[in-house]
Design an enzyme around this catalytic site. Structure first.
Site, PDB file in Angstrom:
ATOM      1  N   HIS A  13      43.387  20.038  79.562  1.00 18.66           N
ATOM      2  CA  HIS A  13      44.328  19.716  80.628  1.00 18.66           C
ATOM      3  C   HIS A  13      45.011  18.401  80.303  1.00 18.66           C
ATOM      4  CE1 HIS A  13      45.963  19.185  84.652  1.00 18.66           C
ATOM      5  NE2 HIS A  13      45.709  20.462  84.828  1.00 18.66           N
ATOM      6  N   ASP A  42      42.187  27.908  85.152  1.00 16.71           N
ATOM      7  CA  ASP A  42      42.670  29.221  84.706  1.00 16.71           C
ATOM      8  C   ASP A  42      41.614  30.032  83.987  1.00 16.71           C
ATOM      9  OD1 ASP A  42      45.377  29.138  85.578  1.00 16.71           O
ATOM     10  OD2 ASP A  42      45.591  27.465  84.202  1.00 16.71           O
TER      11      ASP A  42
HETATM   12  N1  CMC Z   1      42.335  24.629  72.423  1.00 18.14           N
HETATM   13  C1  CMC Z   1      42.166  23.957  71.270  1.00 18.14           C
HETATM   14  N2  CMC Z   1      42.549  22.685  71.080  1.00 18.14           N
HETATM   15  C2  CMC Z   1      43.121  22.063  72.114  1.00 18.14           C
HETATM   16  C3  CMC Z   1      43.332  22.702  73.352  1.00 18.14           C
HETATM   17  C4  CMC Z   1      42.911  24.035  73.488  1.00 18.14           C
HETATM   18  N3  CMC Z   1      43.072  24.684  74.637  1.00 18.14           N
HETATM   19  N4  CMC Z   1      43.938  21.842  74.194  1.00 18.14           N
HETATM   20  C5  CMC Z   1      44.101  20.704  73.516  1.00 18.14           C
HETATM   21  N5  CMC Z   1      43.602  20.833  72.253  1.00 18.14           N
HETATM   22  C6  CMC Z   1      43.514  19.801  71.221  1.00 18.14           C
HETATM   23  C7  CMC Z   1      44.866  19.556  70.549  1.00 18.14           C
HETATM   24  O1  CMC Z   1      45.026  20.387  69.424  1.00 18.14           O
HETATM   25  C8  CMC Z   1      44.758  18.095  70.214  1.00 18.14           C
HETATM   26  O2  CMC Z   1      43.939  17.978  69.073  1.00 18.14           O
HETATM   27  P1  CMC Z   1      44.212  16.829  67.960  1.00 18.14           P
HETATM   28  O3  CMC Z   1      43.939  15.535  68.682  1.00 18.14           O
HETATM   29  O4  CMC Z   1      43.264  17.120  66.869  1.00 18.14           O
HETATM   30  O5  CMC Z   1      45.659  16.984  67.559  1.00 18.14           O
HETATM   31  C9  CMC Z   1      43.971  17.491  71.384  1.00 18.14           C
HETATM   32  O6  CMC Z   1      43.179  18.577  71.887  1.00 18.14           O
HETATM   33  C10 CMC Z   1      44.852  16.942  72.495  1.00 18.14           C
HETATM   34  O7  CMC Z   1      45.711  17.989  72.919  1.00 18.14           O
HETATM   35  P2  CMC Z   1      47.185  17.805  73.497  1.00 18.14           P
HETATM   36  O8  CMC Z   1      48.032  18.949  73.019  1.00 18.14           O
HETATM   37  O9  CMC Z   1      47.654  16.404  73.269  1.00 18.14           O
HETATM   38  O10 CMC Z   1      46.931  17.975  75.026  1.00 18.14           O
HETATM   39  P3  CMC Z   1      48.054  18.162  76.101  1.00 18.14           P
HETATM   40  O11 CMC Z   1      47.694  17.271  77.221  1.00 18.14           O
HETATM   41  O12 CMC Z   1      49.413  18.006  75.534  1.00 18.14           O
HETATM   42  O13 CMC Z   1      47.877  19.695  76.475  1.00 18.14           O
HETATM   43  C11 CMC Z   1      47.386  21.671  77.621  1.00 18.14           C
HETATM   44  C12 CMC Z   1      47.361  20.144  77.672  1.00 18.14           C
HETATM   45  C13 CMC Z   1      46.890  22.202  78.968  1.00 18.14           C
HETATM   46  C14 CMC Z   1      48.815  22.178  77.399  1.00 18.14           C
HETATM   47  C15 CMC Z   1      46.444  22.135  76.470  1.00 18.14           C
HETATM   48  O14 CMC Z   1      45.142  21.671  76.681  1.00 18.14           O
HETATM   49  C16 CMC Z   1      46.464  23.653  76.274  1.00 18.14           C
HETATM   50  O15 CMC Z   1      47.346  24.174  75.605  1.00 18.14           O
HETATM   51  N6  CMC Z   1      45.478  24.365  76.892  1.00 18.14           N
HETATM   52  C17 CMC Z   1      45.474  25.802  76.826  1.00 18.14           C
HETATM   53  C18 CMC Z   1      46.424  26.364  77.852  1.00 18.14           C
HETATM   54  C19 CMC Z   1      45.888  26.209  79.257  1.00 18.14           C
HETATM   55  O16 CMC Z   1      44.739  26.524  79.534  1.00 18.14           O
HETATM   56  N7  CMC Z   1      46.768  25.760  80.162  1.00 18.14           N
HETATM   57  C20 CMC Z   1      46.458  25.602  81.573  1.00 18.14           C
HETATM   58  C21 CMC Z   1      46.439  24.174  81.977  1.00 18.14           C
HETATM   59  S1  CMC Z   1      45.758  23.945  83.586  1.00 18.14           S
HETATM   60  C22 CMC Z   1      46.859  24.685  84.628  1.00 18.14           C
HETATM   61  C23 CMC Z   1      47.670  23.730  85.413  1.00 18.14           C
HETATM   62  O17 CMC Z   1      47.109  22.808  86.040  1.00 18.14           O
HETATM   63  O18 CMC Z   1      48.897  23.923  85.420  1.00 18.14           O
END
Ligand code: CMC
Length: 431
Positions: A307, A365
């Site tokens: 998240h 989710d």
């Molecule tokens: N699976 C694998 N790796 C992950 C995931 C994941 N679901 N989420 C984050 N990471 C890794 C990412 O690759 C990065 O690694 P590194 O530091 O080695 O590059 C690190 O964790 C930080 O990730 P980020 O992309 O900077 O995190 P973000 O804050 O931009 O992304 C997110 C948040 C929700 C988009 C992401 O965690 C994700 O894509 N999750 C899966 C989709 C999901 O479940 N979305 C629902 C969110 S909750 C609903 C809501 O409240 O709207």
């Protein structure tokens, strides 16, 4: 909002003080509204992760501690003691309703559930295999063509009318989008039922089948809706505020919010999480799948984990985890292989260093998809359900924005990295 101190930003050519503003709780912010005038510089924050774009008194999140408050009330207490409709009142008006206020609100909202009969005709314009989010997005936007008395947003009473209408009518459109996709007749809303009972009734009743709403399942649905009702300045809410900042009508704003919610990184995640489980197939497939997730080049993510704000267990996920078990028990689904796989995946991932070190926990989710599946709701409807719930947050935030005297049209700037000015070359001279 109070001004407590200031910070000095210095560079070779500038040295300026900027006020630091404090809210009631949470981190302070540097007020950069005068940055361009004072310095000729802009702040650069793609994704807006370090930027507060508004003040709000609706929802507070502390992602490190896993805290979520609506109007000051912890989400756990609301989920345990309040209904979705009561929470909608709280989000809209700032206080929990008295018994009388609740009765008036509930009765009024229930009368708004019905759609103008001509709206039925819209559905026939869509292909039967249209994604229900496409139908929802288009039909909600088109409500502005029917309810002209809700378009004058300068009037508080009109804003309130539109807000109530949207909360009440979106479920009817959502349920009809589903009925249309499976070729069943539309079921009209029942004014006597609670919000969640009526929604289940519109989804699952068929003429002549005397559908009875199971109270355990209605409670689970109510809890899912309550837990999704608002979540601060997420992508779809920010979209609603951005579109609303132009003075667009509320039906157009909520339609834009639905479009933003559709993306797999936001509201589409529970559908994506279930599809992911189906593609993993069985417990045996978990190690190979997690290897792919950890490989940066694969582009595969563990859907339903991680998240932007929560770097701890999402408090909503904890509540839904318990609800998920209640529903599975009520329906006798303990042996469902997909649920079994989900529980194992959760266990393995939460103990795996890759996820632990990045503070990636199951989010709301991960469980909502499992509960909805157990309730018999098809995956294509998952994001639609999220939209039904989040409409409450969207209209509350939209009203708050319109009523904020300091709100201006949202118009961010950019860091231009394209060609500098150059001279036009006629086609005949371009070689
Ligand atoms: N699976 C694998 N790796 C992950 C995931 C994941 N679901 N989420 C984050 N990471 C890794 C990412 O690759 C990065 O690694 P590194 O530091 O080695 O590059 C690190 O964790 C930080 O990730 P980020 O992309 O900077 O995190 P973000 O804050 O931009 O992304 C997110 C948040 C929700 C988009 C992401 O965690 C994700 O894509 N999750 C899966 C989709 C999901 O479940 N979305 C629902 C969110 S909750 C609903 C809501 O409240 O709207």
């Amino acid at each position: 909002m109070t001004e407590s101190r200031s910070v000095r930003l210095t560079s070779e050519s500038h040295c300026d003080d900027f006020p630091v503003l404090s809210g009631t709780i949470g981190p302070d912010v540097i007020d950069l509204r005068t940055l361009p005038q004072k310095t000729g510089l802009f702040s650069f924050d793609p994704g807006l992760g370090g930027t507060a774009t508004c003040t709000s008194s609706i929802t507070y999140i502390d992602g490190d501690k896993g805290i979520l408050l609506h109007r000051g009330y912890p989400i756990e207490e609301l989920a345990l003691n309040a209904s979705f409709t009561e929470t909608a009142y709280l989000l809209l008006y700032g206080e929990l309703p008295t018994t009388d206020e609740y009765q008036v609100f509930r009765t009024n909202m229930n009368t708004h559930r019905l759609l103008n009969e001509q709206i039925r005709n819209f559905f026939n314009g869509f292909r039967r295999d249209a994604h229900p989010m496409a139908i929802l997005c288009g039909t909600v936007g088109a409500l502005s063509a029917f309810y002209h008395d809700g378009l004058d947003i300068s009037q508080p009473a009109t804003r309130d009318l539109s807000a109530r209408r949207l909360i009440a009518k979106v479920p009817t459109i959502a349920a009809w989008a589903y009925k249309y996709s499976i070729g069943e007749p539309f079921i009209y809303p029942d004014e006597e039922m609670s919000f969640s009972e009526n929604f289940l009734h519109m989804l699952f009743a068929r003429p002549g089948n005397h559908y009875r709403v199971n109270p355990v399942l209605a409670r689970a649905m109510d809890r899912i809706l309550l837990l999704h009702a608002d979540h601060e300045q997420n992508a779809s809410t920010t979209t609603v505020r951005l579109v609303g900042s132009t003075g667009a009508n509320p039906y157009a704003c909520i339609s834009a919010g639905i479009a933003a919610l559709w993306g797999p990184a936001h509201g589409g995640a529970n559908e994506a999480a279930l599809n992911m489980l189906q593609s993993i197939g069985s417990r045996e497939g978990i190690p190979a799948f997690l290897e792919k997730v950890k490989d940066r080049n694969s582009g595969v993510r563990l859907m339903g984990f991680g998240h932007r704000v929560y770097k701890n267990f999402d408090p909503r996920a904890k509540i839904l985890q318990a609800t998920c078990h209640e529903v599975i028990e009520e329906l006798g689904l303990e042996r469902d292989p997909l649920l079994d796989l989900a529980m194992e995946l959760e266990k393995v991932a939460t103990e795996d260093d890759y996820f632990v070190s990045r503070k990636l926990y199951p989010n709301v989710d991960f469980y909502s998809g499992l509960i909805l599946k157990a309730l018999g709701i098809p995956t294509s409807m998952f994001t639609v359900l999220f939209a039904v719930a989040r409409t409450v947050g969207w209209v509350s935030q939209w009203k708050e924005m319109i009523e904020d005297p300091s709100a201006r049209i949202n118009r961010p700037r950019q860091l231009y990295i394209g060609q500098p000015e150059r001279k036009f070359v006629p086609m005949s001279e371009r070689g």
